[in-house]
Design a protein around this motif. Structure first.
Motif, PDB file in Angstrom:
ATOM      1  N   ASN A 221       0.844  -1.194   0.000  1.00 54.81           N
ATOM      2  CA  ASN A 221       0.000   0.000   0.000  1.00 54.81           C
ATOM      3  C   ASN A 221       0.883   1.248   0.000  1.00 54.81           C
ATOM      4  OD1 ASN A 221      -2.081   1.784   0.248  1.00 54.81           O
ATOM      5  ND2 ASN A 221      -2.573   1.256   2.377  1.00 54.81           N
TER       6      ASN A 221
ATOM      7  N   GLN B  12      -5.193   1.495   7.003  1.00 53.03           N
ATOM      8  CA  GLN B  12      -4.966   0.294   7.818  1.00 53.03           C
ATOM      9  C   GLN B  12      -3.483   0.028   7.994  1.00 53.03           C
ATOM     10  OE1 GLN B  12      -7.309  -3.009   6.479  1.00 53.03           O
ATOM     11  NE2 GLN B  12      -8.937  -2.281   7.833  1.00 53.03           N
TER      12      GLN B  12
ATOM     13  N   ARG C 152      -4.949   3.304  -0.127  1.00 48.55           N
ATOM     14  CA  ARG C 152      -6.036   2.341   0.068  1.00 48.55           C
ATOM     15  C   ARG C 152      -6.854   2.649   1.330  1.00 48.55           C
ATOM     16  NH1 ARG C 152      -3.824  -3.506   0.682  1.00 48.55           N
ATOM     17  NH2 ARG C 152      -3.205  -3.149  -1.465  1.00 48.55           N
ATOM     18  N   GLY C 153      -8.145   2.597   1.167  1.00 53.06           N
ATOM     19  CA  GLY C 153      -9.030   2.716   2.323  1.00 53.06           C
ATOM     20  C   GLY C 153      -9.256   4.126   2.826  1.00 53.06           C
ATOM     21  N   ARG C 154      -8.702   5.124   2.120  1.00 56.35           N
ATOM     22  CA  ARG C 154      -8.795   6.469   2.688  1.00 56.35           C
ATOM     23  C   ARG C 154      -9.828   7.352   1.991  1.00 56.35           C
ATOM     24  NH1 ARG C 154      -3.223   9.191   3.441  1.00 56.35           N
ATOM     25  NH2 ARG C 154      -4.325  10.242   5.127  1.00 56.35           N
TER      26      ARG C 154
ATOM     27  N   VAL D 146     -13.825   4.493  -1.054  1.00 52.78           N
ATOM     28  CA  VAL D 146     -13.576   3.077  -0.764  1.00 52.78           C
ATOM     29  C   VAL D 146     -14.847   2.250  -0.985  1.00 52.78           C
ATOM     30  CG1 VAL D 146     -11.644   3.316   0.778  1.00 52.78           C
ATOM     31  CG2 VAL D 146     -13.938   3.618   1.683  1.00 52.78           C
TER      32      VAL D 146
END
Lengths: 485, 502
Positions: free
Chosen positions: A91, A108, A480-482, A485
């Motif tokens: 990531n 994460q 990722r994930g921010r 998503v």
């Protein structure tokens, strides 16, 4: 990542990154060193190692420490890093100076923090054509310095210009008070070079001020928060510096009067460079920096005399005749007129409002709201009421004519806030804003962040945005994930 | 009548049911009077402002977003191309049903849905004519800023598709700078929203990305636009020069002097003589070039800048600068510029208009180069263009009946575009790529650039049923090579103000 496998992965990570950019441009070390650090903790005699660990933890994003920090020299190295990361499911968080890294959900994990600061050259500057190409890692202040030699500038005045980079400002679509008179960066970025999540080097637009060849990738990537591509350079239309400027402050006894003055200016032939609306409590953060006291408990002055006014701050540029016209048309509503160093200082402080809040309050929440111009009054009231309801204080500034607003929520001195207070005030604010508004929480305590969606609902179709993201970053390695998503 | 270019056909147009059955279904969606399928009716929809042609099998006129969605769903199910069309004034073939299929006409979705002066916004259906919106709001002191020369006819939906410009976009920006929200029907029929009245929204800037996608991503069915305050004062100047070089150098000097006119147009000697013969706008016949310069804004600023511009032009070598004394004189000066293409159409059976852009510092050398290219290919090339933003519109005169000359015209056009790109410019400033400049895309963009754009198109338009074979150079799924058949050519009939390139 405490297992042996992870350790091996980390070795590969650092070795491979070193191979791409050269060892000295990778921060993060051998697993042996890292393991021993973990064992020994932060003992004083482990000086070298501590420094090393501190360096990494200084790069933490929402408390998540990256496994490696890498500083590529050019677009090719960026592409190699992204290809490598994609193959290994690392990531990546792209970063300029990190002045806006508080935006977005907590990642994460962060395997690679990709810093652009080594890519900081001017690639092309045609002063006669008023066009400029710069690499992503150059700071806003450096760019302005170069343009100023030719009496030109970019109407880009985000917070912390000495640190904020071109790439970061584009990725976050950051702006400052000049957003009002010159539009946002999407209106004058004419070309962009980037590397997609799967390591493809590509571009959109060009170097000329008018161009409709191909899709407008500038628009897509500006404000994409580093989730679609890593920006490596960008081209801009630049502007001539006004011959001189003046700032007129219109102090108004209440919000209704301030909005009426704003409406009068909008309807008039005047076209100010900036038009800010400052709430009573926001004045405190625009004055000289007071001593930072215990950051956890510091609250705005309660007993002290404080400006109880809403102020419209109007900046105009042009000849004496033009400025006289402003004086005449604004008339008696003007409380003060500023020029020179004093004027510059006011605008720097307005740009740095969020940072000023942050340095004075460890526990604060800052929201960037986008509302239709007719909804500005309702939005200021919403911020005020939401704060009251949840035992917080609100301080608001914003581009009153365009509806790009910044609301800060800070704790009362007597009452240390809890995480739910912030989550509640965000939801209360959102429910009170006019329909179709956006309210993005760009900064708040970590514990609060876990309890609500910092982005809020989007006026853009979510499913389609996810597909767009997958097209640009098929392996989902960028931030990722921010965001989206 | 020319047929669609067979060399360009590679899209697999299978119509798995009789077309009349499809027409029947279309009629069910939009009503009996909302579908055209007779050959004589379809002929009217086979061309746009250029002369690339393609005949649709049906043209339908939806009245609601829901109907557009149903048409899109039906077309996708049947694997039939759909091509959205505004007024058909485009110059790059964007609204042409190159592969046949269904043309969706927006003449019945032409309502202004909302005018919100306190927010300086209007919400319109795509079929609203550009100038009609301005007429609807000017009594309240506002206007819609993008002003393509076809603004009396062209639609805002078409402006969004092409990201249209115009003479006055120099100071005010092109269409994308004036759109804040969209409702879009995707090829499969799904209706999505992007943005709204607020200038800032959360998420990607889907609105900005969509504008200028030339009908390849989706069909805009509702558009939220920004309204601009009418300027307090306007000054229009005509600067007359003995040579093109002096005029070009004046443009460079005005830009360098930090003055941004609202419009800065140039006509070279040959073109201004052609225009003068047709319009009598008052351009001196013995001059080498004229600049038409307009300044807008606060009265004080306009007066100062007008004086400054006059001084610069005289210093650089203008033999005279005249400021329009009143609105009548202003309109007269502009009439020459606006009717220029029509005027050229009186002289030549056809012309090829180009749309390349160059850095403004490169205007003098580029005009010299265009002169050289004209001599090299033995062609008359007139120059009339938006000098202020470096957007050239060279007009290459030729006769379509002369095959050999047509060939030379194409070669000259390509050479001009390549030169534009070689000095750091673009192949199109406002007309779009469409069918006309697909082959030139690789001059500007690498394979990877195109690949990224293709991936994004596939997100919106995966089957390629929406406006197929536009914008992208020879697609990889297509084995045949696209060869540019006919350039955008205007004849006397296609060159009225309505069809004018701006």
């Amino acid at each position: 990542m405490a297992s042996g496998v992870a350790t091996e992965q980390e070795t590969t990570l650092h070795r491979e990154l070193g191979r791409i950019v050269g060892e000295s441009f990778v921060l993060g070390g051998t697993p042996e060193r890292r393991k021993s650090e973990r064992r020994k903790g932060k003992r004083k005699n482990q000086k070298e190692r501590k420094t090393f660990a501190d360096q990494l933890s200084d790069c933490a994003i929402d408390g998540v420490i990256p496994s490696a920090v890498v500083s590529p020299a050019d677009e090719k190295e960026v592409a190699a890093i992204l290809q490598f990361a994609g193959e290994n499911d690392y990531n990546i968080v792209p970063q300029g100076a990190g002045t806006k890294q508080s935006i977005g959900a907590t990642p994460q994990r962060v395997d690679i923090l990709l810093r652009t600061h080594r890519m900081n050259e001017v690639l092309h500057y045609d002063a006669g054509d008023l066009t400029l190409s710069v690499e992503a890692g150059m700071t806003i202040a450096e760019v302005q310095g170069i343009l100023a030699k030719n009496s030109q500038f970019l109407p880009l005045d985000p917070m912390l210009p000495e640190r904020a980079t071109i790439g970061g400002v584009l990725a976050a679509n950051a702006h400052g008070p000049m957003r009002s008179g010159f539009g946002s960066v999407r209106d004058y970025c004419i070309g962009i070079n980037f590397v997609t999540g799967d390591g493809k080097t590509a571009k959109g637009g060009g170097k000329v001020v008018k161009n409709v060849a191909g899709y407008d990738l500038m628009k897509l990537i500006i404000g994409s928060m580093g989730t679609l591509a890593v920006i490596t350079s960008a081209n801009f239309k630049v502007f001539p510096l006004p011959k001189q400027t003046r700032t007129f402050i219109l102090d108004c006894s209440d919000l209704a009067t301030a909005i009426a003055q704003r409406d009068r200016i909008i309807a008039s032939p005047l076209a100010p460079m900036c038009l800010e609306l400052v709430s009573p409590r926001a004045h405190e953060y625009l004055s000289a920096k007071s001593e930072v006291r215990d950051p956890d408990h510091y609250a705005p002055q309660q007993g002290m005399k404080r400006a109880e006014v809403y102020s419209l701050v109007v900046r105009a540029g042009g000849s004496d005749a033009v400025l006289n016209r402003y004086r005449k048309d604004l008339g008696e509503a003007v409380s003060r007129e500023l020029a020179g160093a004093e004027e510059i200082k006011v605008w720097q402080r307005l740009s740095n409002f969020e940072d000023s809040i942050r340095t004075r309050h460890f526990n604060c929440m800052v929201v960037n709201a986008g509302v239709a111009p007719s909804g500005v009054r309702a939005a200021y009231e919403a911020a005020e009421q939401s704060a009251l309801e949840h035992n917080l204080l609100s301080a608001s500034i914003g581009r009153a004519a365009t509806g790009s607003l910044t609301f800060a929520f800070v704790p009362l001195g007597v009452d240390p806030p809890n995480a739910m207070q912030f989550a509640n005030v965000a939801s209360s604010l959102r429910s009170r804003l006019p329909k179709g508004s956006a309210a993005v929480v760009v900064r708040c305590p970590l514990e609060a962040k876990e309890r609500f969606d910092v982005w809020g609902s989007s006026a853009n179709d979510m499913a389609l945005m996810r597909e767009v993201r997958a097209a640009m970053d098929p392996k989902n390695i960028l931030n990722r994930g921010r965001f989206v998503v | 009548m020319q047929r669609p270019l067979s060399s360009g056909l590679c899209y697999n147009l299978r119509i798995p049911m009789q077309f009349h059955r499809l027409v029947k279904q279309l009629k069910k969606i939009v009503g009996k009077d909302g579908v055209l399928d007779h050959p004589e009716d379809l002929m009217l929809y086979e061309y746009d402002g250029g002369v690339d042609r393609g005949t649709p099998q049906a043209v339908c006129f939806p009245q609601t977003t829901e109907q557009v969605s149903q048409i899109a769903r039906l077309a996708t199910k049947e694997n039939v191309p759909i091509v959205p069309r505004g007024a058909g004034t485009g110059l790059s073939g964007g609204a042409i049903a190159r592969q046949g299929g269904i043309v969706i006409g927006f003449s019945r979705m032409n309502k202004i849905l909302e005018i919100d002066i306190p927010s300086q916004r209007a919400v319109v259906q795509p079929g609203v004519v550009n100038l009609d919106l301005t007429h609807a709001v000017e009594s309240r002191g506002y206007y819609f800023a993008p002003d393509p020369s076809s603004q009396k006819a062209c639609t805002i939906g078409g402006n969004v598709a092409e990201n249209s410009g115009g003479p006055h976009t120099l100071a005010n920006g092109v269409t994308v700078n004036h759109v804040t929200g969209l409702e879009v029907v995707l090829p499969g029929g799904r209706i999505v929203e992007f943005g709204g009245k607020a200038a800032e929204s959360c998420g990607y800037d889907m609105t900005g990305f969509f504008v200028g996608s030339e009908g390849t991503l989706g069909i805009a069915t509702k558009i939220t636009v920004r309204l601009t305050k009418l300027p307090e004062a306007v000054a229009t100047l005509l600067a007359v020069f003995n040579t093109v070089d002096d005029a070009a150098n004046s443009v460079v000097a005005i830009t360098a002097a930090s003055i941004t006119p609202a419009a800065l147009e140039m006509l070279d000697g040959w073109t201004l003589r052609a225009v003068e013969a047709a319009t009598h706008a008052g351009y001196p016949l013995d001059s080498g070039a004229v600049l038409l310069i307009e300044l807008e804004g606060l009265r004080e600023a306009v007066d100062e800048n007008a004086d400054a511009v006059r001084e610069i032009c005289l210093r650089v070598g203008a033999r005279g600068v005249r400021r329009a004394a009143d609105e009548k004189e202003r309109q007269l000066l502009w009439s020459g510029r606006k009717n220029a293409f029509g005027a050229v159409g009186r002289i030549s059976p056809s012309y090829y208009v180009q749309d390349g852009v160059i850095p403004r510092t490169k205007i003098p050398q580029t005009l010299r180069k265009i002169g050289e290219i004209g001599r090299k290919y033995d062609l008359q090339i007139g120059n009339i263009f938006h000098a202020g933003d470096g957007n050239l519109h060279p007009l290459i005169l030729f006769d379509t009946r002369d095959r050999e000359q047509t060939k030379r015209t194409l070669a000259a056009g390509q050479e001009i575009l390549e030169y534009c790109v070689s000095v750091g410019g673009s192949i199109t400033g406002e007309h779009g790529v469409g069918m006309e400049k697909m082959a030139a895309m690789p001059v500007m963009f690498s394979e990877d650039d195109i690949d990224v754009m293709t991936r994004l198109r596939n997100v919106f338009n995966p089957a390629g049923t929406l406006n197929p074979q536009k914008l992208f150079p020879t697609t990889r799924s297509c084995r045949e090579t696209y060869s540019p058949g006919h350039p955008s050519v205007g004849g006397p009939n296609a060159t009225s103000e309505i069809h004018g390139a701006d």
